[in-house]
Design a protein around this motif. Structure first.
Motif, PDB file in Angstrom:
ATOM      1  N   LYS A 127      -0.146   4.331  19.343  1.00 11.83           N
ATOM      2  CA  LYS A 127       0.247   5.658  19.816  1.00 11.83           C
ATOM      3  C   LYS A 127       1.547   6.136  19.191  1.00 11.83           C
ATOM      4  O   LYS A 127       1.824   7.342  19.183  1.00 11.83           O
ATOM      5  CB  LYS A 127       0.346   5.663  21.340  1.00 11.83           C
ATOM      6  CG  LYS A 127      -0.994   5.478  22.050  1.00 11.83           C
ATOM      7  CD  LYS A 127      -0.869   5.605  23.553  1.00 11.83           C
ATOM      8  CE  LYS A 127      -0.095   4.448  24.148  1.00 11.83           C
ATOM      9  NZ  LYS A 127      -0.073   4.514  25.639  1.00 11.83           N
ATOM     10  N   PRO A 132      -4.744  10.575  18.199  1.00 14.03           N
ATOM     11  CA  PRO A 132      -5.877   9.989  17.476  1.00 14.03           C
ATOM     12  C   PRO A 132      -6.393  10.820  16.306  1.00 14.03           C
ATOM     13  O   PRO A 132      -6.565  10.292  15.198  1.00 14.03           O
ATOM     14  CB  PRO A 132      -6.956   9.860  18.563  1.00 14.03           C
ATOM     15  CG  PRO A 132      -6.185   9.706  19.824  1.00 14.03           C
ATOM     16  CD  PRO A 132      -4.972  10.579  19.664  1.00 14.03           C
ATOM     17  N   GLU A 158      -8.871   7.731  22.086  1.00 14.03           N
ATOM     18  CA  GLU A 158      -8.077   6.557  22.430  1.00 14.03           C
ATOM     19  C   GLU A 158      -8.764   5.758  23.528  1.00 14.03           C
ATOM     20  O   GLU A 158      -9.324   6.332  24.469  1.00 14.03           O
ATOM     21  CB  GLU A 158      -6.685   6.963  22.915  1.00 14.03           C
ATOM     22  CG  GLU A 158      -5.815   5.771  23.320  1.00 14.03           C
ATOM     23  CD  GLU A 158      -4.486   6.173  23.925  1.00 14.03           C
ATOM     24  OE1 GLU A 158      -3.772   5.288  24.435  1.00 14.03           O
ATOM     25  OE2 GLU A 158      -4.162   7.380  23.917  1.00 14.03           O
ATOM     26  N   HIS A 159      -8.741   4.441  23.401  1.00 14.40           N
ATOM     27  CA  HIS A 159      -9.277   3.546  24.414  1.00 14.40           C
ATOM     28  C   HIS A 159      -8.258   2.437  24.646  1.00 14.40           C
ATOM     29  O   HIS A 159      -7.564   2.016  23.719  1.00 14.40           O
ATOM     30  CB  HIS A 159     -10.611   2.928  23.980  1.00 14.40           C
ATOM     31  CG  HIS A 159     -11.678   3.938  23.707  1.00 14.40           C
ATOM     32  ND1 HIS A 159     -12.545   4.390  24.677  1.00 14.40           N
ATOM     33  CD2 HIS A 159     -12.006   4.600  22.580  1.00 14.40           C
ATOM     34  CE1 HIS A 159     -13.361   5.276  24.151  1.00 14.40           C
ATOM     35  NE2 HIS A 159     -13.061   5.424  22.881  1.00 14.40           N
ATOM     36  N   SER A 165      -3.884  -0.376  23.132  1.00 12.35           N
ATOM     37  CA  SER A 165      -4.512   0.886  22.739  1.00 12.35           C
ATOM     38  C   SER A 165      -5.251   0.746  21.412  1.00 12.35           C
ATOM     39  O   SER A 165      -4.760   0.104  20.476  1.00 12.35           O
ATOM     40  CB  SER A 165      -3.461   1.989  22.609  1.00 12.35           C
ATOM     41  OG  SER A 165      -2.883   2.280  23.871  1.00 12.35           O
ATOM     42  N   TYR A 166      -6.420   1.356  21.358  1.00 13.38           N
ATOM     43  CA  TYR A 166      -7.222   1.438  20.139  1.00 13.38           C
ATOM     44  C   TYR A 166      -7.584   2.901  19.915  1.00 13.38           C
ATOM     45  O   TYR A 166      -7.860   3.632  20.875  1.00 13.38           O
ATOM     46  CB  TYR A 166      -8.524   0.642  20.277  1.00 13.38           C
ATOM     47  CG  TYR A 166      -8.360  -0.848  20.428  1.00 13.38           C
ATOM     48  CD1 TYR A 166      -8.602  -1.719  19.368  1.00 13.38           C
ATOM     49  CD2 TYR A 166      -7.982  -1.399  21.654  1.00 13.38           C
ATOM     50  CE1 TYR A 166      -8.464  -3.097  19.521  1.00 13.38           C
ATOM     51  CE2 TYR A 166      -7.831  -2.770  21.817  1.00 13.38           C
ATOM     52  CZ  TYR A 166      -8.076  -3.609  20.746  1.00 13.38           C
ATOM     53  OH  TYR A 166      -7.934  -4.968  20.906  1.00 13.38           O
ATOM     54  N   TYR A 167      -7.613   3.329  18.672  1.00 15.19           N
ATOM     55  CA  TYR A 167      -8.192   4.622  18.318  1.00 15.19           C
ATOM     56  C   TYR A 167      -9.553   4.339  17.698  1.00 15.19           C
ATOM     57  O   TYR A 167      -9.657   3.589  16.720  1.00 15.19           O
ATOM     58  CB  TYR A 167      -7.327   5.371  17.304  1.00 15.19           C
ATOM     59  CG  TYR A 167      -6.033   5.927  17.850  1.00 15.19           C
ATOM     60  CD1 TYR A 167      -5.737   5.906  19.218  1.00 15.19           C
ATOM     61  CD2 TYR A 167      -5.089   6.494  16.984  1.00 15.19           C
ATOM     62  CE1 TYR A 167      -4.556   6.431  19.701  1.00 15.19           C
ATOM     63  CE2 TYR A 167      -3.896   7.021  17.465  1.00 15.19           C
ATOM     64  CZ  TYR A 167      -3.631   6.979  18.824  1.00 15.19           C
ATOM     65  OH  TYR A 167      -2.444   7.488  19.308  1.00 15.19           O
ATOM     66  N   SER A 185     -12.436   1.515  14.226  1.00 15.28           N
ATOM     67  CA  SER A 185     -11.496   1.230  15.299  1.00 15.28           C
ATOM     68  C   SER A 185     -10.198   0.739  14.671  1.00 15.28           C
ATOM     69  O   SER A 185     -10.228  -0.082  13.746  1.00 15.28           O
ATOM     70  CB  SER A 185     -12.069   0.164  16.242  1.00 15.28           C
ATOM     71  OG  SER A 185     -11.155  -0.134  17.288  1.00 15.28           O
ATOM     72  N   SER A 187      -5.938  -0.455  15.529  1.00 16.59           N
ATOM     73  CA  SER A 187      -4.962  -0.847  16.537  1.00 16.59           C
ATOM     74  C   SER A 187      -3.786  -1.510  15.837  1.00 16.59           C
ATOM     75  O   SER A 187      -3.816  -1.759  14.628  1.00 16.59           O
ATOM     76  CB  SER A 187      -5.588  -1.795  17.561  1.00 16.59           C
ATOM     77  OG  SER A 187      -4.723  -1.983  18.666  1.00 16.59           O
TER      78      SER A 187
END
Length: 224
Positions: A127, A132, A158-159, A165-167, A185, A187
Motif C-alpha cells: 500500500k 492498486p 486489494e486483498h 496486503s496483496y494487489y 498478484s 505483495s
C-alpha cells in the motif's frame, strides 16, 4: 496522482537472476518465441482467496506431500529461500527463463504459464506504493508487457490475507498474432516486491480461467 509513477517511484528496481532464455514453438500460429516479458503478463482475480489461502498456509509447516493432497489437480511450490508459495496445475513443467525466479508452463500451450519475479524494495507494505490500479497499471506497462503489445487493465483490487496486503489484477496483452489473458498478484515482504502472473491464450480463457484464478488465489508470501 495525475500520472503513472515511474518504476523508481514505485520503490523497487529490477534484480533478475541470470539464466539462459527458454525458446518454444507456439501452437496455432502464435508467437514462435515466448520471451520473459510476454510470459509474465498478468490480470484479474474474482475467486475468493479464503479457501485456497487456508490450504496454502499449511505449506509453511506441513510436508509438501500433504499440501499437494489439499488441492486436487495442482502441485505445490514452497520456496523457503525467498519466502513464497503457490500452486500450479498438474502437468505444467518447470522451465528456465532469463529474468524469472520461477516459471512453470504447459509446453503444448506455451502461453499457459505461471511466473514469479522478485525485485528489491525498501518499502514495507504494498500500500505504500499507491492504490492498486495506479501501481498495477505502471507495473504492466513498465515490466509485465513489452512496449510492442497493447495492454488493457480490466481490474485491480486489494486483498488482505493473514494480515498481509496483496494487489490482485486482471489484464489483456495483445500482440500482433495472439492475445494473452492473464491474472496476477503482488505483495511486499522480506525487502522484496513479489510478482506472480499467470495466463493463457484468449481463445482458451474460458477453459482455463478457473484454474488460473486458483493459481493466483494460492499465492502467498511469508516472513523469513
Amino acid at each position: 496522482m495525475a500520472s503513472l509513477p515511474a518504476l523508481p517511484q514505485l520503490g523497487f528496481s529490477p534484480c533478475f537472476k541470470r539464466r539462459a532464455p527458454f525458446l518454444v514453438k507456439a501452437s496455432h500460429g502464435e508467437n514462435a518465441v515466448v520471451d520473459a516479458q510476454s510470459e509474465v503478463v498478468g490480470r484479474r482475480q474474482t475467486l475468493a482467496m479464503g479457501a485456497v489461502a487456508a490450504s496454502i498456509s499449511l505449506l509453511a509447516s506441513a510436508p509438501v506431500s500433504f499440501a499437494a493432497e489439499s488441492l486436487k489437480g495442482f502441485q505445490p511450490v514452497l520456496d523457503k529461500t525467498d519466502g513464497y508459495s503457490f500452486f500450479y496445475p498438474f502437468g505444467w513443467q518447470e522451465v528456465v527463463v532469463q529474468g524469472q525466479d520461477k516459471v512453470f508452463k504447459d509446453v503444448i500451450e506455451p502461453l499457459e504459464s505461471v511466473s514469479v519475479n522478485l525485485f528489491p524494495t525498501s518499502r514495507q507494505d504494498i500500500k505504500e506504493l499507491g492504490p492498486p490500479q495506479e501501481v498495477v497499471d505502471a507495473l504492466i506497462k513498465k515490466v509485465l508487457a513489452p512496449s510492442s503489445q497493447t495492454t488493457k487493465l480490466i481490474e485491480a483490487a486489494e486483498h488482505v490475507v493473514d494480515g498481509r496486503s496483496y494487489y490482485t489484477f486482471e489484464f489483456v496483452a495483445k500482440a500482433s498474432n495472439y492475445t494473452r489473458h492473464a491474472l496476477g498478484s503482488i505483495s511486499i515482504a522480506n525487502g522484496k516486491f513479489y510478482t506472480l502472473t499467470t495466463g493463457s491464450n484468449e481463445r482458451r480463457w474460458d477453459k482455463m480461467k478457473e484454474k488460473l484464478h486458483t493459481v493466483v488465489d494460492s499465492f502467498k508470501v511469508f516472513a523469513l
